[in-house]
Structures are given as structure tokens and as C-alpha cells.
Write a protein that holds these residues in place. Structure first.
Motif, PDB file in Angstrom:
ATOM      1  N   SER A  14      -6.309   6.447 -14.251  1.00  0.00           N
ATOM      2  CA  SER A  14      -5.441   5.239 -13.747  1.00  0.00           C
ATOM      3  C   SER A  14      -4.881   4.522 -14.654  1.00  0.00           C
ATOM      4  O   SER A  14      -4.026   4.008 -14.696  1.00  0.00           O
ATOM      5  CB  SER A  14      -6.372   4.888 -12.752  1.00  0.00           C
ATOM      6  OG  SER A  14      -6.485   5.664 -11.552  1.00  0.00           O
ATOM      7  N   CYS A  28       5.913   5.725  -9.746  1.00  0.00           N
ATOM      8  CA  CYS A  28       5.128   5.212  -8.466  1.00  0.00           C
ATOM      9  C   CYS A  28       3.962   5.750  -7.989  1.00  0.00           C
ATOM     10  O   CYS A  28       3.769   6.843  -8.473  1.00  0.00           O
ATOM     11  CB  CYS A  28       6.247   4.755  -7.381  1.00  0.00           C
ATOM     12  SG  CYS A  28       7.049   6.320  -6.843  1.00  0.00           S
ATOM     13  N   VAL A  29       3.284   5.048  -7.207  1.00  0.00           N
ATOM     14  CA  VAL A  29       2.050   5.560  -6.868  1.00  0.00           C
ATOM     15  C   VAL A  29       2.098   5.596  -5.092  1.00  0.00           C
ATOM     16  O   VAL A  29       2.579   4.508  -4.327  1.00  0.00           O
ATOM     17  CB  VAL A  29       0.817   4.777  -7.112  1.00  0.00           C
ATOM     18  CG1 VAL A  29      -0.511   5.269  -6.369  1.00  0.00           C
ATOM     19  CG2 VAL A  29       0.459   4.969  -8.662  1.00  0.00           C
ATOM     20  N   ILE A  31      -0.335   6.110  -1.700  1.00  0.00           N
ATOM     21  CA  ILE A  31      -1.827   6.301  -1.315  1.00  0.00           C
ATOM     22  C   ILE A  31      -2.022   6.299   0.097  1.00  0.00           C
ATOM     23  O   ILE A  31      -0.962   6.117   0.885  1.00  0.00           O
ATOM     24  CB  ILE A  31      -2.582   5.074  -2.091  1.00  0.00           C
ATOM     25  CG1 ILE A  31      -1.979   3.497  -1.317  1.00  0.00           C
ATOM     26  CG2 ILE A  31      -2.501   5.012  -3.292  1.00  0.00           C
ATOM     27  CD1 ILE A  31      -2.829   2.626  -1.793  1.00  0.00           C
ATOM     28  N   ALA A  35      -6.439   2.129  -2.179  1.00  0.00           N
ATOM     29  CA  ALA A  35      -6.236   1.825  -3.559  1.00  0.00           C
ATOM     30  C   ALA A  35      -7.725   1.671  -4.047  1.00  0.00           C
ATOM     31  O   ALA A  35      -7.789   1.759  -5.403  1.00  0.00           O
ATOM     32  CB  ALA A  35      -5.310   0.434  -3.345  1.00  0.00           C
ATOM     33  N   ALA A  40      -6.485   2.938  -7.645  1.00  0.00           N
ATOM     34  CA  ALA A  40      -5.073   2.261  -7.763  1.00  0.00           C
ATOM     35  C   ALA A  40      -5.034   0.848  -7.637  1.00  0.00           C
ATOM     36  O   ALA A  40      -3.883   0.115  -7.383  1.00  0.00           O
ATOM     37  CB  ALA A  40      -4.280   2.980  -6.446  1.00  0.00           C
ATOM     38  N   PHE A  43      -3.050  -1.011 -10.457  1.00  0.00           N
ATOM     39  CA  PHE A  43      -1.499  -0.676 -10.130  1.00  0.00           C
ATOM     40  C   PHE A  43      -0.847  -1.380  -8.960  1.00  0.00           C
ATOM     41  O   PHE A  43       0.087  -2.094  -9.157  1.00  0.00           O
ATOM     42  CB  PHE A  43      -1.520   0.853  -9.801  1.00  0.00           C
ATOM     43  CG  PHE A  43      -0.162   1.466 -10.015  1.00  0.00           C
ATOM     44  CD1 PHE A  43       0.203   2.118 -11.186  1.00  0.00           C
ATOM     45  CD2 PHE A  43       0.946   1.046  -9.226  1.00  0.00           C
ATOM     46  CE1 PHE A  43       1.363   2.863 -11.405  1.00  0.00           C
ATOM     47  CE2 PHE A  43       2.016   1.661  -9.429  1.00  0.00           C
ATOM     48  CZ  PHE A  43       2.361   2.399 -10.532  1.00  0.00           C
ATOM     49  N   GLN A  44      -1.868  -1.897  -7.863  1.00  0.00           N
ATOM     50  CA  GLN A  44      -1.192  -2.452  -6.773  1.00  0.00           C
ATOM     51  C   GLN A  44      -1.122  -4.032  -7.237  1.00  0.00           C
ATOM     52  O   GLN A  44      -0.154  -4.695  -6.596  1.00  0.00           O
ATOM     53  CB  GLN A  44      -2.271  -2.297  -5.613  1.00  0.00           C
ATOM     54  CG  GLN A  44      -1.943  -3.076  -4.313  1.00  0.00           C
ATOM     55  CD  GLN A  44      -2.797  -2.703  -3.041  1.00  0.00           C
ATOM     56  OE1 GLN A  44      -4.198  -2.863  -3.485  1.00  0.00           O
ATOM     57  NE2 GLN A  44      -2.392  -2.194  -2.076  1.00  0.00           N
ATOM     58  N   ARG A  50       5.676  -0.918  -6.519  1.00  0.00           N
ATOM     59  CA  ARG A  50       5.980   0.456  -6.758  1.00  0.00           C
ATOM     60  C   ARG A  50       4.500   0.993  -6.084  1.00  0.00           C
ATOM     61  O   ARG A  50       4.306   2.366  -6.696  1.00  0.00           O
ATOM     62  CB  ARG A  50       6.092   0.732  -8.149  1.00  0.00           C
ATOM     63  CG  ARG A  50       7.666   0.425  -8.717  1.00  0.00           C
ATOM     64  CD  ARG A  50       7.875   1.106 -10.175  1.00  0.00           C
ATOM     65  NE  ARG A  50       7.761   0.309 -11.005  1.00  0.00           N
ATOM     66  CZ  ARG A  50       7.308   0.476 -12.470  1.00  0.00           C
ATOM     67  NH1 ARG A  50       7.116   1.798 -12.585  1.00  0.00           N
ATOM     68  NH2 ARG A  50       7.197  -0.389 -13.312  1.00  0.00           N
ATOM     69  N   ILE A  51       3.847   0.719  -5.504  1.00  0.00           N
ATOM     70  CA  ILE A  51       2.775   1.287  -4.692  1.00  0.00           C
ATOM     71  C   ILE A  51       3.012   1.303  -3.010  1.00  0.00           C
ATOM     72  O   ILE A  51       3.584   0.293  -2.693  1.00  0.00           O
ATOM     73  CB  ILE A  51       1.551   0.909  -5.063  1.00  0.00           C
ATOM     74  CG1 ILE A  51       0.431   1.716  -4.410  1.00  0.00           C
ATOM     75  CG2 ILE A  51       1.471  -0.683  -4.323  1.00  0.00           C
ATOM     76  CD1 ILE A  51      -1.020   1.189  -5.168  1.00  0.00           C
ATOM     77  N   ASP A  53       1.563   2.387   0.625  1.00  0.00           N
ATOM     78  CA  ASP A  53       0.446   2.810   1.149  1.00  0.00           C
ATOM     79  C   ASP A  53       0.911   3.330   2.688  1.00  0.00           C
ATOM     80  O   ASP A  53       1.477   2.549   3.599  1.00  0.00           O
ATOM     81  CB  ASP A  53      -0.318   1.625   1.438  1.00  0.00           C
ATOM     82  CG  ASP A  53      -1.747   1.919   1.793  1.00  0.00           C
ATOM     83  OD1 ASP A  53      -1.951   3.021   2.419  1.00  0.00           O
ATOM     84  OD2 ASP A  53      -2.801   0.975   1.780  1.00  0.00           O
ATOM     85  N   HIS A  78      -2.205   9.421  -4.758  1.00  0.00           N
ATOM     86  CA  HIS A  78      -3.814   9.195  -4.864  1.00  0.00           C
ATOM     87  C   HIS A  78      -4.508   9.313  -3.735  1.00  0.00           C
ATOM     88  O   HIS A  78      -3.879   8.611  -2.892  1.00  0.00           O
ATOM     89  CB  HIS A  78      -3.963   7.812  -5.524  1.00  0.00           C
ATOM     90  CG  HIS A  78      -3.740   7.486  -7.013  1.00  0.00           C
ATOM     91  ND1 HIS A  78      -2.494   8.251  -7.540  1.00  0.00           N
ATOM     92  CD2 HIS A  78      -4.254   7.023  -8.177  1.00  0.00           C
ATOM     93  CE1 HIS A  78      -2.546   7.719  -8.951  1.00  0.00           C
ATOM     94  NE2 HIS A  78      -3.801   6.905  -9.162  1.00  0.00           N
TER      95      HIS A  78
END
Length: 320
Positions: A14, A28-29, A31, A35, A40, A43-44, A50-51, A53, A78
Motif C-alpha cells: 500500500s 485511484c483506489v 474499497i 479503508a 487504504a 491513501f484516504q 481519489r478513493i 468507497d 482493495h
């Protein structure tokens, strides 16, 4: 080996993804309300825009990722490996692989990592499911450095990829910091002339230690790490079958359909030799801590070495 020499692969995976995202705004991610669980959080916190959920909705999660890929993004999904591969199997097949969507499917908490949460949470069928899907690369790095390298390779290629990320169990480092991950290429971790031990992900590190145990018993065991399961390095497998005449496959996975199945398919076509498959038999694992489960199923270095030594002592016509 001391704790200071062991590393968290998921954490390093990660961290490398976050570093790459700082250089490439397409990354981007996606989830599923996870997170913190699936590494993540950083990243969040650093790239919240760019995450995405989607909540506890794995099928939608993969569909959203495919849409993002179609819009030019590079989405890294993820999720826990058990839920990602089982709940969203149709979306992985149809939205990602069939459409050649540039989606990176990251299965965290793989194998027996969920321990006491039981068979519903263990991910022991994912390699079999994923490697059966056309047009999907399937990989399982073994260490922290190789996990970082895998992230770089995934981001650089435009094909869909499923990666099995070692989580919760710390592992020793076997690779240099600047190692490159190459799809379709196996890695020889140890040379040996009596038998070749073949692993992927977590079991590759265990097999290196098992080979050391076997050497003290007079058995010269080589160790071949299969970091890339699809595409598979068939040439390396066939060469080691010819070299040692015996193969052992160990995997944190059910023994049917996974790495042993892939290796067997190569061996019967190229150089048939006796092959021993070690892993979880076709059963649901009992509830218990991950370390206990590894011991229970013979996936510790000592238990693996013992199983190999016993098999090597059997008459040739008793090989299976």
C-alpha cells in the motif's frame, strides 16, 4: 529469525501504491467500507479525492472500477480476497477480464489470514477461481520488496491483474530492494539436485527455511518461487522436473485447482515426474488463530520439511 527481520507485505504494498499515485493522477483506489482493514487509510488521508468507497457491495465495487478504467483511470480495488473473488466473480469475469479493463484487483487478508473468523472468511479457493478466467493475470508476491515491485508492474501494464497480498503474517525478505517483478517468470530462490520445492506467496518463504531443514538431513532441495501464476513460467517448471525428477508444491490454498493444479498441468504435458501436493485438503478449515492453522495444515517450515523427507523415503512406486 528475529521479529526485526520480518516485514508486513500489505503495508509495503500500500505504501508503494500511494507513492505511485503521487506521480500518476490516473491511479485511484476503490474499497468496500474497508479503508482501515485493507491498508487504504493513508491513501484516504492523503488523496481523499481519489478513493471511492462503495460500501459493503463487492459486485458494485468491481463494476465501478471497470467504469473508472473505461474512463482512463487505473483503479486498484482493495478488498478481502475471500469476498472480492467469491462475491464479485461474475463482475471480474465479465466487466474486467472479458472487457480487458485496466483494473487491478488486490486481494488482502489472503489464505488463512482471517484465522478465527472461520471458513466464510478464509481465502483458500481464489487462485483456482482466478487462474481459470481468461485474460486475467494472477500473481502472488512472497515478500515486502517483491510486493512493492508487483505494484509497479501492475501499474505499468494495461491488462487486468489479480494480486494475492500477504496480510497479517510477517515474512522475511528474500529479494533486493530494487527487484523487478516480471509476469510469467519464476524465481529460483535456492538450487538443489534431489527435489524441487515450488511455492507461491507465503509458502515460498516457508520453503526456503524447509530446504535448510532438509539439507541437515542430507536432502538437497531447490526452491522455485512462482510469483506469477498466470501467465505461468512453464519452461522453468519443466526444466526443474527434468533436473530433480521430483516436485513438491506447497500452497496456502486448497490442494485442488490452485498452484499444484497449474504445475501438474505443465508436468503431464512436458516431463511427467512424481509430484507431492501440500496445502489445505478439500475441506473447510477449522476456526483458530492463523499460526495454529498453518501448523494444523502442515504449512510451517518444519512440517513442510518433515512431509518432504517422509515422501522422499518412500519407494518410487509409492510416489503420488
Amino acid at each position: 529469525m528475529s521479529v526485526a527481520e520480518l516485514f508486513d507485505c500489505a503495508e509495503h504494498f500500500s505504501a508503494e501504491l500511494l507513492r505511485l499515485a503521487g506521480e500518476d493522477e490516473r491511479i485511484c483506489v476503490v474499497i468496500n467500507d474497508s479503508a482501515e482493514t485493507h491498508h487504504a487509510t493513508a491513501f484516504q488521508q492523503q488523496l481523499p479525492e481519489r478513493i471511492i468507497d462503495v460500501g459493503i457491495a463487492e459486485q458494485n465495487m468491481v463494476g465501478v472500477a471497470a467504469g473508472l478504467a473505461n474512463a482512463g483511470r487505473i483503479p486498484f480495488v482493495h478488498s478481502a480476497a475471500c469476498f472480492l473473488t467469491a462475491r464479485a466473480l461474475e463482475q471480474i469475469k465479465a466487466d474486467v477480464a472479458y472487457c480487458s479493463s485496466n483494473v487491478k484487483l488486490c486481494g488482502f487478508v489472503s489464505g488463512l489470514a482471517y484465522g478465527a473468523l472461520g471458513g466464510t472468511h478464509h481465502a483458500l479457493e481464489d487462485i483456482a477461481w482466478m487462474r481459470a478466467i481468461p485474460n486475467l493475470r494472477v500473481i502472488a508476491p512472497a515478500t515486502a520488496n517483491e510486493s512493492r515491485a508487483a505494484v509497479r508492474a501492475m501499474a505499468a501494464c494495461e491488462d487486468p491483474v489479480f494480486v494475492r497480498v500477504i496480510s497479517k503474517t510477517l515474512v522475511p525478505e528474500l529479494f533486493a530492494e530494487n527487484v523487478e517483478f516480471r509476469f510469467g517468470e519464476a524465481t529460483l530462490l535456492r538450487a538443489g539436485g534431489d527435489v524441487t520445492l515450488i511455492g507461491t506467496g507465503l509458502t515460498s518463504t516457508r520453503l526456503v527455511d524447509a530446504a535448510e531443514c532438509l539439507s541437515r538431513q542430507g536432502i538437497d532441495a531447490g526452491v522455485l518461487h512462482i510469483g506469477s501464476i498466470a501467465p505461468l513460467d512453464s519452461d522453468a517448471i519443466a526444466a526443474h522436473a527434468a533436473l530433480t525428477g521430483r516436485l513438491v508444491v506447497a500452497e496456502e490454498h486448497v490442494t485442488n485447482g490452485g498452484l499444484a493444479g497449474a504445475v501438474s498441468e505443465v508436468v503431464v504435458r512436458t516431463h511427467p515426474v512424481p509430484l507431492l501436493s501440500l496445502g489445505v485438503p478439500n475441506v473447510f478449515a477449522p476456526i483458530g488463530p492463523t499460526d495454529w492453522l498453518h501448523e494444523h495444515f502442515g504449512l510451517t517450515a518444519e512440517r513442510l520439511a518433515g512431509a518432504v523427507a517422509a515422501w522422499m523415503d518412500e519407494p518410487a512406486d509409492g510416489d503420488a
